[in-house]
Design an enzyme around this catalytic site. Structure first.
Site, PDB file in Angstrom:
ATOM      1  N   LYS A 252      -0.892   8.331   2.584  1.00 50.15           N
ATOM      2  CA  LYS A 252      -0.992   9.593   1.844  1.00 50.15           C
ATOM      3  C   LYS A 252      -2.411  10.142   1.880  1.00 50.15           C
ATOM      4  O   LYS A 252      -2.618  11.337   1.755  1.00 50.15           O
ATOM      5  CB  LYS A 252      -0.566   9.374   0.388  1.00 50.15           C
ATOM      6  CG  LYS A 252       0.937   9.332   0.237  1.00 50.15           C
ATOM      7  CD  LYS A 252       1.337   9.384  -1.215  1.00 50.15           C
ATOM      8  CE  LYS A 252       2.815   9.064  -1.342  1.00 50.15           C
ATOM      9  NZ  LYS A 252       3.165   8.447  -2.602  1.00 50.15           N
ATOM     10  N   ARG A 253      -3.371   9.242   2.014  1.00 47.59           N
ATOM     11  CA  ARG A 253      -4.756   9.732   2.060  1.00 47.59           C
ATOM     12  C   ARG A 253      -4.998  10.563   3.320  1.00 47.59           C
ATOM     13  O   ARG A 253      -5.821  11.449   3.345  1.00 47.59           O
ATOM     14  CB  ARG A 253      -5.751   8.554   2.014  1.00 47.59           C
ATOM     15  CG  ARG A 253      -6.423   8.425   0.668  1.00 47.59           C
ATOM     16  CD  ARG A 253      -7.107   7.096   0.553  1.00 47.59           C
ATOM     17  NE  ARG A 253      -6.116   6.030   0.631  1.00 47.59           N
ATOM     18  CZ  ARG A 253      -6.305   4.876   1.258  1.00 47.59           C
ATOM     19  NH1 ARG A 253      -7.447   4.622   1.851  1.00 47.59           N
ATOM     20  NH2 ARG A 253      -5.352   3.961   1.278  1.00 47.59           N
TER      21      ARG A 253
END
Ligand code: GLU
Length: 476
Positions: A252-253
């Protein structure tokens, strides 16, 4: 031939699972087989009704209709594992009775402690087998202490479990590398290993196509089958992982990893399906655009690669642009309506649809994502104060804009070519370069410097509104 996708509902589907679902679906469709959706919601702590619905919604949005599963029904149901606990309980009981499973009384803290102590030693990682051979007395003592227990599978010693993977070839795992694994948690719920392992058998799945991250589950699930005297062995195909462009696992980063995020981000399902198909599979080295029917026709497991596939948002955008351009104005207008309404524009009316249908062909060439449209279309749904860049362009242009308004009032027929002719004429008379002639008009009418092509935009906006905006633009 029966395939399945077995998502654990934890919100919108991960793009890796969507790719797995697609490959199963394509394979089933291409072979005239059955595609099953099974929801793996045994871990009650992690699932909600909302994320269950999100899974179904994502599948529907992608167009991956399931032949059997929630809502569709089927003779092997129910298709939600939370409704199948009787099967898992029965399986666990029979495994215990036959000596293939045993109670493990170790607490999580004890397990962690022993794992820490074993670190650096020669011992195989994982469970150390402490409760494997407890006597009846030891068990009673633990029971008397009030300890809870989980069930572990007794992995046979000295064997090698072998299977042929369509993509990865023969895979052999010595059982010395498989610690006794949990099949039932201390709260009584079945683990993924047990539930999926026996459901694949009970649902007569013939082809298990899943991510490579589950490759270690396969010898365990084959052992479970053997212990339960299930003779059929499915075909296995483990798909390469999806990674970021830098080769790391998708996180997700780095960016969006769920189907829902891409849907909200302005991608069309056709584009998503086409792009996901290319993540690990290819037909030849040249073709990137495939209709769903072409994919069904051409997809084969033999052409799935072994190496990880990098998720490239720029390429997905390129594919999306292709599908945006190939839509009819009416179809694109329907998609634009959704994103415009979502962005707060009053586009959901008959007039709104007329405007969007007119503007759709102008935008199609300029968009990689549908979400780029609302800022460019805002001016068609009402006036707005100019943004900073537009305000700077407008400064001191009062008399020029009045002249523009007068010219436009005089046009006979309000069409883009007539508007263009008149405005180019004025620019030539005044010796203005196109940029200097047209940017103030764009700024006055749209309040921004980015819009669909100017003359067509004015035609769609209409004469009265255009002239009023030209006369009333803040130019001081
Ligand atoms: N519930 C598992 C997952 O979502 C399914 C794995 C499988 O396909 O066996 O990863």
């Amino acid at each position: 031939m029966r395939t399945r996708i077995a998502p654990a509902p934890s919100g919108s589907i991960h793009v890796g699972n969507a790719r797995t679902a697609l490959y199963n679906w394509l394979f089933a469709r291409g072979q005239g087989g059955v595609f099953v959706l099974r929801v793996e919601d045994t871990d009650q702590s992690r699932v909600s009704e909302e994320s269950y619905q999100a899974v179904l919604e994502d599948m529907r949005w992608l167009g991956l209709a399931w032949d059997e599963g929630p809502e569709a029904g089927g003779e092997f149901g129910p298709y939600r594992q939370s409704l199948r606990s009787d099967r898992y309980d029965a399986a666990a009981l029979s495994l215990v009775d036959a000596g293939h499973a045993y109670r493990c009384y170790c607490t999580p803290a004890e397990l962690a402690e022993r794992r820490k102590a074993a670190r650096g030693s020669q011992a195989a990682p994982g469970y150390d087998g402490r409760c494997r051979d407890l006597t009846e007395r030891q068990r009673s003592a633990f029971d008397a202490e009030g300890r809870s227990w989980s069930l572990r599978f007794r992995v046979p010693e000295g064997r090698t479990i072998t299977f042929d993977d369509v993509i990865r070839g023969t895979i052999a795992t010595p059982t010395s590398q498989i610690p006794d694994f949990v099949i039932k948690r201390s709260d009584g719920s079945p683990t993924y290993m047990l539930a999926a392992g026996i459901d694949d058998a009970l649902m007569a799945i013939t082809h298990i196509i899943r991510g490579e991250d589950l490759i270690a589950a396969t010898p365990r699930q084959l052992l479970l089958r053997e212990a339960m005297a299930i003779e059929d062995v499915p075909v296995f195909a483990h798909l390469p992982l999806l990674v970021q462009p830098d080769g790391k696992p998708l996180s997700k980063r780095w960016g969006d990893v769920s189907v829902g995020a891409y849907r909200k981000g302005g991608f069309l399902p056709e584009a998503m399906v086409n792009y996901l198909a290319l993540l690990g599979w290819s037909y030849d080295d040249r073709t990137n655009i495939f209709t769903v029917d072409e994919l069904i026709d051409r997809f084969s497991l033999e052409r799935v690669a072994r190496n990880p596939a990098a998720f490239d948002v720029a390429k997905l955008e390129w594919v999306n642009g292709h599908y945006i351009r190939s839509k009819s104005p009416a179809a694109l207008a329907a998609d634009l309506e959704l994103v415009c309404v979502e962005a707060g524009l009053p586009a959901g009316t008959v007039e709104g649809r007329r405007i969007l249908t007119a503007v759709a062909p102008l935008l199609a060439e300029r968009m990689k994502r549908l979400t780029e449209a609302p800022p460019m279309l805002r001016f068609l749904f009402g006036r707005a104060a100019p943004d900073d860049k537009a305000a700077a362009v407008l400064a001191g242009q009062g008399s020029y804009l009045t002249a523009v308004a007068e010219r436009l009032e005089a046009i006979e027929k309000w069409t883009a070519p007539a508007i263009e002719e008149s405005l180019r004429g004025l620019a030539a008379e005044r010796g203005l370069k196109p940029k200097h002639a047209f940017q103030p008009i764009r700024a006055a009418v749209t309040g921004t410097l980015v819009s669909p092509p100017l003359f067509e935009s004015l035609e769609i906006l209409g004469r009265t509104e255009t002239i009023e905006r030209l006369r009333e633009a803040p130019t001081a």
